[in-house]
Write a protein that holds these residues in place. Structure first.
Motif, PDB file in Angstrom:
ATOM      1  N   TYR A   1       0.773  -1.106  -0.158  1.00 57.19           N
ATOM      2  CA  TYR A   1      -0.125  -0.003  -0.076  1.00 57.19           C
ATOM      3  C   TYR A   1       0.796   1.133  -0.061  1.00 57.19           C
ATOM      4  O   TYR A   1       0.636   2.242  -0.802  1.00 57.19           O
ATOM      5  CB  TYR A   1      -0.888  -0.033   1.252  1.00 57.19           C
ATOM      6  N   ASN A   2       1.855   1.199   1.017  1.00 57.53           N
ATOM      7  CA  ASN A   2       2.709   2.442   1.180  1.00 57.53           C
ATOM      8  C   ASN A   2       3.396   2.711  -0.221  1.00 57.53           C
ATOM      9  O   ASN A   2       3.629   3.820  -0.600  1.00 57.53           O
ATOM     10  CB  ASN A   2       3.616   2.414   1.915  1.00 57.53           C
ATOM     11  N   LEU A   3       3.990   1.713  -0.856  1.00 62.80           N
ATOM     12  CA  LEU A   3       4.759   1.845  -2.158  1.00 62.80           C
ATOM     13  C   LEU A   3       3.807   2.443  -3.323  1.00 62.80           C
ATOM     14  O   LEU A   3       4.171   3.140  -3.925  1.00 62.80           O
ATOM     15  CB  LEU A   3       5.252   0.478  -2.564  1.00 62.80           C
ATOM     16  N   GLY A   4       2.296   1.822  -3.418  1.00 59.73           N
ATOM     17  CA  GLY A   4       1.534   2.406  -4.159  1.00 59.73           C
ATOM     18  C   GLY A   4       1.073   3.856  -4.202  1.00 59.73           C
ATOM     19  O   GLY A   4       1.055   4.651  -4.772  1.00 59.73           O
ATOM     20  N   ALA A   5       0.864   4.101  -2.714  1.00 60.56           N
ATOM     21  CA  ALA A   5       0.897   5.740  -2.470  1.00 60.56           C
ATOM     22  C   ALA A   5       2.135   6.248  -3.049  1.00 60.56           C
ATOM     23  O   ALA A   5       1.914   7.452  -3.305  1.00 60.56           O
ATOM     24  CB  ALA A   5       0.792   5.704  -0.807  1.00 60.56           C
TER      25      ALA A   5
END
Length: 135
Positions: free
Chosen positions: A11-15
């Protein structure tokens, strides 16, 4: 950690890719990482995928896919996804227009403190009252 399948890290990488934080902005890579987390049931990633399909960012715009992802997140109590579903139903965008379904989703978001959702409910009810009083 993201490559090892940790949903938080995915999720953090996507953000990061969506915002261009520390990496070149890339909606396609953002979608890829959000999808990995979303398939593990990560509500924030599901909501973000819904947003991407709604706006056609990194994907072809597809309101039915936006609705599918938002519903998954909303059923886990994600208030932005609940609000977005309320808006879809209020405006008949990608679904049949339905004030009752809009109010149902807005009420779930409002119950979690989403003030915009409460404003939307009040607006729908005000229109209904004015229609009824003009009959």
């Amino acid at each position: 950690a993201a490559k090892q399948g940790h949903a938080d890290a995915q999720y953090n990488l996507g953000a990061m890719y969506r915002q261009g934080q520390g990496v070149k902005q890339d909606y396609s890579k953002a979608r890829e990482w959000f999808e990995k987390a979303a398939k593990q049931g990560y509500a924030g990633a599901q909501c973000n995928l819904g947003n991407m399909y709604d706006h056609g960012k990194g994907v072809k715009q597809d309101l039915s896919k936006a609705r599918e992802w938002w519903e998954k997140a909303a059923k886990q109590g994600h208030k932005l996804a609940q609000y977005n579903l309320g808006s879809m139903h209020k405006n008949g965008q990608g679904v049949e227009q339905s004030d009752s379904n809009a109010i149902r989703w807005f009420a779930k978001a409002a119950a979690q403190g989403d003030e915009d959702a409460q404003v939307a409910i009040n607006a729908i009810l005000a229109v209904k009252r004015s229609r009824e009083s003009s009959k």
